[in-house]
Write a protein that holds these residues in place. Sequence first.
Motif, PDB file in Angstrom:
ATOM      1  N   CYS A 151      -7.807   1.380  14.425  1.00  6.13           N
ATOM      2  CA  CYS A 151      -7.436   0.298  13.509  1.00  6.13           C
ATOM      3  C   CYS A 151      -8.215   0.387  12.201  1.00  6.13           C
ATOM      4  CB  CYS A 151      -7.665  -1.049  14.171  1.00  6.13           C
ATOM      5  SG  CYS A 151      -6.550  -1.393  15.554  1.00  6.13           S
ATOM      6  N   GLY A 152      -9.493   0.722  12.287  1.00  5.58           N
ATOM      7  CA  GLY A 152     -10.299   0.851  11.079  1.00  5.58           C
ATOM      8  C   GLY A 152      -9.790   1.943  10.168  1.00  5.58           C
ATOM      9  N   ASN A 153      -9.404   3.072  10.747  1.00  9.69           N
ATOM     10  CA  ASN A 153      -8.882   4.167   9.932  1.00  9.69           C
ATOM     11  C   ASN A 153      -7.515   3.840   9.353  1.00  9.69           C
ATOM     12  OD1 ASN A 153     -10.572   6.742   9.788  1.00  9.69           O
ATOM     13  ND2 ASN A 153     -10.821   6.156  11.929  1.00  9.69           N
ATOM     14  N   LEU A 154      -6.686   3.132  10.115  1.00  9.12           N
ATOM     15  CA  LEU A 154      -5.390   2.721   9.577  1.00  9.12           C
ATOM     16  C   LEU A 154      -5.595   1.776   8.398  1.00  9.12           C
ATOM     17  CD1 LEU A 154      -2.310   2.596   9.721  1.00  9.12           C
ATOM     18  CD2 LEU A 154      -2.548   0.738  11.397  1.00  9.12           C
ATOM     19  N   TYR A 155      -6.523   0.841   8.529  1.00  5.62           N
ATOM     20  CA  TYR A 155      -6.799  -0.097   7.444  1.00  5.62           C
ATOM     21  C   TYR A 155      -7.312   0.640   6.210  1.00  5.62           C
ATOM     22  CZ  TYR A 155      -8.859  -4.007   4.873  1.00  5.62           C
ATOM     23  OH  TYR A 155      -9.177  -4.909   3.897  1.00  5.62           O
ATOM     24  N   ALA A 156      -8.224   1.581   6.407  1.00  7.86           N
ATOM     25  CA  ALA A 156      -8.760   2.340   5.271  1.00  7.86           C
ATOM     26  C   ALA A 156      -7.661   3.128   4.570  1.00  7.86           C
ATOM     27  CB  ALA A 156      -9.863   3.287   5.754  1.00  7.86           C
ATOM     28  N   ARG A 157      -6.775   3.745   5.348  1.00 14.51           N
ATOM     29  CA  ARG A 157      -5.708   4.555   4.747  1.00 14.51           C
ATOM     30  C   ARG A 157      -4.738   3.691   3.947  1.00 14.51           C
ATOM     31  NH1 ARG A 157      -4.484   6.921   9.001  1.00 14.51           N
ATOM     32  NH2 ARG A 157      -2.511   5.992   9.649  1.00 14.51           N
ATOM     33  N   PHE A 194     -19.947   4.804   4.664  1.00 14.58           N
ATOM     34  CA  PHE A 194     -20.381   5.948   3.858  1.00 14.58           C
ATOM     35  C   PHE A 194     -19.315   7.042   3.886  1.00 14.58           C
ATOM     36  CE2 PHE A 194     -22.408  10.156   3.693  1.00 14.58           C
ATOM     37  CZ  PHE A 194     -22.986  10.101   2.433  1.00 14.58           C
ATOM     38  N   GLN A 195     -18.803   7.326   5.071  1.00 15.17           N
ATOM     39  CA  GLN A 195     -17.779   8.367   5.184  1.00 15.17           C
ATOM     40  C   GLN A 195     -16.501   7.955   4.462  1.00 15.17           C
ATOM     41  OE1 GLN A 195     -18.984  10.954   6.082  1.00 15.17           O
ATOM     42  NE2 GLN A 195     -20.490  10.636   7.704  1.00 15.17           N
ATOM     43  N   VAL A 196     -16.125   6.685   4.573  1.00 18.18           N
ATOM     44  CA  VAL A 196     -14.933   6.211   3.873  1.00 18.18           C
ATOM     45  C   VAL A 196     -15.134   6.290   2.362  1.00 18.18           C
ATOM     46  CG1 VAL A 196     -13.406   4.236   3.487  1.00 18.18           C
ATOM     47  CG2 VAL A 196     -14.293   4.678   5.774  1.00 18.18           C
ATOM     48  N   GLU A 197     -16.320   5.912   1.905  1.00 22.00           N
ATOM     49  CA  GLU A 197     -16.577   5.933   0.471  1.00 22.00           C
ATOM     50  C   GLU A 197     -16.487   7.352  -0.089  1.00 22.00           C
ATOM     51  OE1 GLU A 197     -19.679   4.093  -2.817  1.00 22.00           O
ATOM     52  OE2 GLU A 197     -20.264   4.122  -0.701  1.00 22.00           O
ATOM     53  N   ILE A 238     -14.484  -1.666   2.321  1.00 24.50           N
ATOM     54  CA  ILE A 238     -13.122  -1.158   2.131  1.00 24.50           C
ATOM     55  C   ILE A 238     -12.286  -2.178   1.375  1.00 24.50           C
ATOM     56  CG2 ILE A 238     -10.978  -0.569   3.329  1.00 24.50           C
ATOM     57  CD1 ILE A 238     -12.759   0.673   5.544  1.00 24.50           C
ATOM     58  N   THR A 239     -12.434  -3.452   1.736  1.00 34.24           N
ATOM     59  CA  THR A 239     -11.684  -4.501   1.056  1.00 34.24           C
ATOM     60  C   THR A 239     -12.073  -4.598  -0.414  1.00 34.24           C
ATOM     61  OG1 THR A 239     -11.540  -5.749   3.128  1.00 34.24           O
ATOM     62  CG2 THR A 239     -11.109  -6.949   1.086  1.00 34.24           C
ATOM     63  N   VAL A 243      -9.630  -3.813  -3.722  1.00 38.82           N
ATOM     64  CA  VAL A 243      -9.419  -4.759  -4.826  1.00 38.82           C
ATOM     65  C   VAL A 243      -9.783  -4.101  -6.156  1.00 38.82           C
ATOM     66  CG1 VAL A 243     -10.223  -6.922  -5.844  1.00 38.82           C
ATOM     67  CG2 VAL A 243      -9.757  -6.799  -3.387  1.00 38.82           C
ATOM     68  N   GLN A 244     -10.906  -3.382  -6.193  1.00 41.63           N
ATOM     69  CA  GLN A 244     -11.325  -2.706  -7.421  1.00 41.63           C
ATOM     70  C   GLN A 244     -10.283  -1.675  -7.861  1.00 41.63           C
ATOM     71  OE1 GLN A 244     -15.135  -1.107  -6.293  1.00 41.63           O
ATOM     72  NE2 GLN A 244     -16.250  -2.952  -6.939  1.00 41.63           N
ATOM     73  N   ASP A 245      -9.778  -0.900  -6.915  1.00 45.27           N
ATOM     74  CA  ASP A 245      -8.803   0.138  -7.259  1.00 45.27           C
ATOM     75  C   ASP A 245      -7.519  -0.477  -7.798  1.00 45.27           C
ATOM     76  OD1 ASP A 245     -10.627   1.978  -6.415  1.00 45.27           O
ATOM     77  OD2 ASP A 245      -9.611   2.452  -4.523  1.00 45.27           O
ATOM     78  N   ARG A 246      -7.057  -1.550  -7.176  1.00 43.43           N
ATOM     79  CA  ARG A 246      -5.820  -2.177  -7.643  1.00 43.43           C
ATOM     80  C   ARG A 246      -6.019  -2.855  -8.987  1.00 43.43           C
ATOM     81  NH1 ARG A 246      -5.316  -1.096  -2.704  1.00 43.43           N
ATOM     82  NH2 ARG A 246      -3.343  -1.058  -1.560  1.00 43.43           N
ATOM     83  N   TRP A 247      -7.167  -3.465  -9.198  1.00 42.77           N
ATOM     84  CA  TRP A 247      -7.460  -4.099 -10.486  1.00 42.77           C
ATOM     85  C   TRP A 247      -7.532  -3.042 -11.586  1.00 42.77           C
ATOM     86  CZ3 TRP A 247      -7.032  -8.256 -13.093  1.00 42.77           C
ATOM     87  CH2 TRP A 247      -7.794  -8.486 -14.248  1.00 42.77           C
TER      88      TRP A 247
END
Length: 261
Positions: A151-157, A194-197, A238-239, A243-247
């Motif tokens: 679930c965490g990886n799906l959310y990140a993707r 860290f890995q997601v970032e 991740i959240t 938000v930063q990427d969409r903004w």
Amino acid sequence: MGAAAGVPPRAALERVLVVIPTYDEADNVASIVGRVRAAAPQVDVLVADDNSPDGTGVVADALAAADARVHVLHRPGKQGLGAAYLAGFGWARERGYDAVVEMDADGSHAPEDLPRLLVAAGDADVVIGSRWCRGASVVDWPWRRLLLSRCGNLYARLALGVPVADATGGFRVYRLAALDAVDLGSVCSQGYSFQVELSRLAHRAGARIVEVPITFAQRQRGASKMSPLIVVEALWRITVWAVQDRWGWRRGVAAGRLRRR
């Protein structure tokens, strides 16, 4: 992904450093280093120890004394996984390595899979040893951990648009040129986040990221460093990044419209 925009053309990997962060891994460090050296004799190993009270650093020093390809970075105290990897990246850069490998000390990442990751790095900037792509397997994980990771990886993707199945996976190969193309100075997260970032930053830099299926196993000795706080940090970060990427995207679209008027 297409050709890297911010990363130089890929050259042959001649010098590779496997960075293994440790904290209280005295029961595991000799085994994992020995398996790495057997599976990929051409690579060097750096044990980045956070002043482990159980004597992990002493064990690592003995391994380095017996093998010129094994090195130890003694750090002043427990500062987290991300900080240990960033220190290892800097150590590799100062010594002219072409690529660094992230690998856990507890045996959950099988060094026997490393040669396949290095082959894939011949045509990639980042290679992720993936638990969730076709052909991978996860051994002895409780269903709660399986569900959390999935679930965490799906959310990140979905939230970040990073096209990988295992953005939290910690068995990776990074070309130093790819790391130089991202702003590592801005990285402050730990653990899963860290890995997601790094996945997000590499993707945004235009790096070619590929996934290679691995066999992932539950640690057999020692205590897991996973905690609810690490999970909460990952979800929160991740959240925020989403938000930063969409903004930033919306501001870019708005600026483009103004220029066209």
